[in-house]
Motif scaffolding. Structure first.
Motif, mmCIF file in Angstrom:
data_model
loop_
_atom_site.group_PDB
_atom_site.id
_atom_site.type_symbol
_atom_site.label_atom_id
_atom_site.label_comp_id
_atom_site.label_asym_id
_atom_site.label_seq_id
_atom_site.Cartn_x
_atom_site.Cartn_y
_atom_site.Cartn_z
ATOM 1 N N VAL A 90 -62.278 14.620 5.969
ATOM 2 C CA VAL A 90 -63.242 14.871 6.973
ATOM 3 C C VAL A 90 -64.499 14.597 6.350
ATOM 4 O O VAL A 90 -65.055 15.110 5.238
ATOM 5 N N VAL A 91 -65.250 13.916 6.929
ATOM 6 C CA VAL A 91 -66.697 13.766 6.519
ATOM 7 C C VAL A 91 -67.525 14.032 7.573
ATOM 8 O O VAL A 91 -67.648 13.782 8.689
ATOM 9 N N GLU A 92 -68.646 14.889 7.301
ATOM 10 C CA GLU A 92 -69.824 15.479 8.464
ATOM 11 C C GLU A 92 -71.126 15.337 7.622
ATOM 12 O O GLU A 92 -71.268 15.368 6.166
ATOM 13 N N ASN A 93 -71.984 14.923 8.434
ATOM 14 C CA ASN A 93 -73.246 15.144 8.009
ATOM 15 C C ASN A 93 -74.324 15.859 8.971
ATOM 16 O O ASN A 93 -75.437 15.370 9.170
ATOM 17 N N PHE A 94 -73.833 16.966 9.467
ATOM 18 C CA PHE A 94 -74.645 17.875 10.103
ATOM 19 C C PHE A 94 -75.505 18.545 9.354
ATOM 20 O O PHE A 94 -75.685 18.582 8.050
ATOM 21 N N LEU A 116 -56.657 18.990 2.611
ATOM 22 C CA LEU A 116 -57.863 18.140 3.152
ATOM 23 C C LEU A 116 -58.982 18.120 2.326
ATOM 24 O O LEU A 116 -59.551 19.050 1.566
ATOM 25 N N ILE A 117 -59.658 16.957 2.216
ATOM 26 C CA ILE A 117 -60.666 16.578 1.521
ATOM 27 C C ILE A 117 -61.979 16.597 2.297
ATOM 28 O O ILE A 117 -61.913 15.812 3.263
ATOM 29 N N TYR A 118 -62.817 17.599 2.025
ATOM 30 C CA TYR A 118 -63.968 17.666 3.154
ATOM 31 C C TYR A 118 -65.128 17.299 2.698
ATOM 32 O O TYR A 118 -65.888 17.901 1.529
ATOM 33 N N CYS A 119 -65.848 16.280 2.776
ATOM 34 C CA CYS A 119 -67.105 15.780 2.273
ATOM 35 C C CYS A 119 -68.332 16.128 3.245
ATOM 36 O O CYS A 119 -68.252 15.703 4.392
ATOM 37 N N SER A 120 -69.354 16.940 2.793
ATOM 38 C CA SER A 120 -70.387 17.208 3.617
ATOM 39 C C SER A 120 -71.704 16.331 3.026
ATOM 40 O O SER A 120 -71.834 16.484 1.643
ATOM 41 N N ILE A 121 -72.397 15.634 3.617
ATOM 42 C CA ILE A 121 -73.532 14.780 3.255
ATOM 43 C C ILE A 121 -74.697 15.592 3.985
ATOM 44 O O ILE A 121 -75.043 15.460 5.234
ATOM 45 N N SER A 122 -75.691 15.514 3.281
ATOM 46 C CA SER A 122 -77.091 16.030 3.746
ATOM 47 C C SER A 122 -78.243 15.723 2.880
ATOM 48 O O SER A 122 -77.960 15.130 1.804
ATOM 49 N N GLY A 123 -79.464 15.908 3.418
ATOM 50 C CA GLY A 123 -80.621 15.531 2.544
ATOM 51 C C GLY A 123 -80.612 16.032 1.123
ATOM 52 O O GLY A 123 -81.152 15.617 0.221
ATOM 53 N N TRP A 175 -67.427 7.327 -3.434
ATOM 54 C CA TRP A 175 -66.638 7.371 -4.841
ATOM 55 C C TRP A 175 -66.225 8.789 -4.877
ATOM 56 O O TRP A 175 -64.976 8.899 -5.326
ATOM 57 N N GLY A 176 -66.713 9.728 -4.322
ATOM 58 C CA GLY A 176 -66.041 11.320 -4.599
ATOM 59 C C GLY A 176 -64.971 11.464 -3.752
ATOM 60 O O GLY A 176 -64.246 12.200 -4.412
ATOM 61 N N ILE A 177 -64.787 10.874 -2.543
ATOM 62 C CA ILE A 177 -63.805 11.082 -1.869
ATOM 63 C C ILE A 177 -62.388 10.348 -2.606
ATOM 64 O O ILE A 177 -61.319 10.846 -2.543
ATOM 65 N N ALA A 178 -62.840 9.192 -2.992
ATOM 66 C CA ALA A 178 -61.697 8.441 -3.844
ATOM 67 C C ALA A 178 -61.115 9.351 -4.840
ATOM 68 O O ALA A 178 -59.873 9.417 -5.084
ATOM 69 N N ALA A 179 -62.109 9.799 -5.856
ATOM 70 C CA ALA A 179 -61.666 10.530 -6.755
ATOM 71 C C ALA A 179 -61.092 11.806 -6.484
ATOM 72 O O ALA A 179 -59.877 12.069 -7.232
ATOM 73 N N ALA A 180 -61.607 12.254 -5.464
ATOM 74 C CA ALA A 180 -60.715 13.525 -4.885
ATOM 75 C C ALA A 180 -59.349 13.134 -4.430
ATOM 76 O O ALA A 180 -58.432 14.037 -4.619
ATOM 77 N N LEU A 181 -59.274 12.060 -3.816
ATOM 78 C CA LEU A 181 -58.010 11.645 -3.299
ATOM 79 C C LEU A 181 -56.961 11.532 -4.424
ATOM 80 O O LEU A 181 -55.656 11.901 -4.562
ATOM 81 N N VAL A 182 -57.630 11.153 -5.724
ATOM 82 C CA VAL A 182 -56.715 10.861 -7.019
ATOM 83 C C VAL A 182 -56.308 12.093 -7.495
ATOM 84 O O VAL A 182 -55.101 12.558 -7.892
ATOM 85 N N GLY A 190 -56.482 19.988 -2.063
ATOM 86 C CA GLY A 190 -57.939 19.270 -1.375
ATOM 87 C C GLY A 190 -59.090 19.329 -2.266
ATOM 88 O O GLY A 190 -59.057 20.193 -3.241
ATOM 89 N N ALA A 191 -60.152 19.049 -1.697
ATOM 90 C CA ALA A 191 -61.464 19.650 -2.200
ATOM 91 C C ALA A 191 -62.659 19.691 -1.117
ATOM 92 O O ALA A 191 -62.404 19.023 -0.007
#
Length: 395
Positions: A90-94, A116-123, A175-182, A190-191
């Protein structure tokens, strides 16, 4: 080669950083389910437009399926959780904290799906004093140190022309998601990933870091030259500028021979990279006494003949239309629901000699809603009811 084939991603992002991340993953074969609000991703409404379709949206949302859910409703939130339960990522940028309020935060989703690999993107990240600040790219450029280092010597700070804060956060997220999948393949776990535009840009300033942390000096703007190495910048010609990038005494001696002053290579003022930088104005004048007598093409040809790194300054059109860009396959035309075909700039890495890109262009708003709902086990009657209630939109 599609190394992410079989990976399913719930994309809860909009505008640029998150969509750029998931577009890179789509290029590598991941299935991307993009959840949009009823009005669509903000980028659908930002020009330039071609036949009513946003170019920016087309470029950053290739290879995705669009599902429209009104996440202000509990029913839509529950549907999003159902989709997340079927996903690897899951990727979110709320804004920090918003996903959790919607019941779509990392803790809630990973409780149901520990892999699950959960990626949060923010400022500015999920914590810290700046975490609640609104952050567009220019804000992060201003606060990261990038703008202060960028600009003409003696001039004002300048932003970089592209939204590097967004783009680099998206790249680091992929890049981080790919590393977390490995990592998950090794541990089964997950991460939760926290990617900040501020952190991403700050990490990309090694020259400024060297000046500040090691040389203990202030970072100063130097325009189109390198702050630590000379000659390393743009030099005037008869019809424009040529880039000259010299690193090391051997290349400098070769340059001195090309410009007709071989004795300069033994001048104490130019004996080392450091002294050349200290005497940059005099050295620039020496080089431009030669370069201003030649066109850019002539100067570049002469310098390349001596194996000195050099280049003309190309427009984007010249770069895109160059035979090298064509040979490298930098631009691809993908099928598009409204335009027939649309040009995209896919991820640039070649795998075993092949450059994988997504197979389809950006999706129609809600174009995948019915298929995704059906895959969750909903009947046509249930799907039609959700659409009638405005919870789901489909086209």
């Amino acid at each position: 080669m599609k190394p992410l084939a079989g990976i399913r991603v719930l994309d809860l992002t909009r505008v640029l950083a998150g969509p750029f991340c998931t577009a890179l993953m789509a290029d590598l074969g991941a299935e991307i389910i993009k959840v949009e609000p009823p009005q669509g991703d903000d980028y659908r409404h930002i020009g330039p437009f071609v036949d009513g379709h946003s170019a920016l949206f087309a470029l950053t949302n290739r290879g995705k399926s669009s599902v429209v859910l009104d996440l202000k409703t509990a029913e839509a939130q529950a549907l999003a959780r159902q989709i997340a339960a079927t996903c690897d990522v899951v990727v979110e940028n709320f804004r920090p904290g918003v996903a959790a309020k919607l019941g779509l935060g990392a803790d809630a989703l990973r409780h149901e799906n520990p892999a699950l690999i959960y990626c949060s993107i923010s400022g500015f990240g999920q914590d810290g004093p700046f975490s609640d600040l609104p952050a567009y790219d220019i804000v992060v450029q201003a606060m990261s140190g990038l703008m202060e280092a960028n600009g003409e010597e003696g001039g004002a700070p300048l932003k970089v022309g592209e939204a590097l804060g967004d783009l680099m956060a998206g790249l680091y997220a992929a890049w981080g998601i790919a590393a977390a999948l490995v990592g998950r393949a090794q541990t089964g776990q997950g991460a939760s990933l926290d990617v900040a535009m501020f952190d991403a840009l700050f990490s990309l300033l090694p020259t400024s870091h060297a000046i500040h942390f090691y040389a203990k000096s202030a970072v100063e703007r130097v325009g189109n030259r390198h702050p630590l190495s000379t000659p390393f910048g743009a030099y005037a010609t008869l019809d424009g500028h040529a880039i000259i990038a010299v690193l090391g005494d051997r290349q400098f001696a070769a340059l001195c021979g090309v410009i007709g002053v071989p004795e300069a290579a033994s001048d104490p003022r130019y004996a080392t990279d450091a002294t050349r930088t200290q005497n940059e104005p005099a050295l620039k004048a020496l080089i431009e006494a030669w370069s201003r007598q030649h066109t850019t093409a002539q100067a570049v040809e002469a310098l390349r003949g001596a194996h000195i790194p050099t280049a003309p300054i190309l427009t984007l059109a010249q770069a895109a239309n160059s035979p090298h860009a064509a040979a490298r396959g930098l631009v691809s035309d993908l099928p598009h629901h409204g335009l027939g075909t649309a040009p995209i700039i896919g991820q640039p890495v070649r795998f075993n000699g092949e450059k994988p890109v997504a197979s389809t262009g950006a999706p129609a708003l809600g174009g995948g809603s019915r298929d995704v709902m059906a895959a969750l086990g909903l009947t046509e009657t249930q799907i039609s009811g959700l659409i009638a209630a405005g919870i789901v939109r489909a086209t």
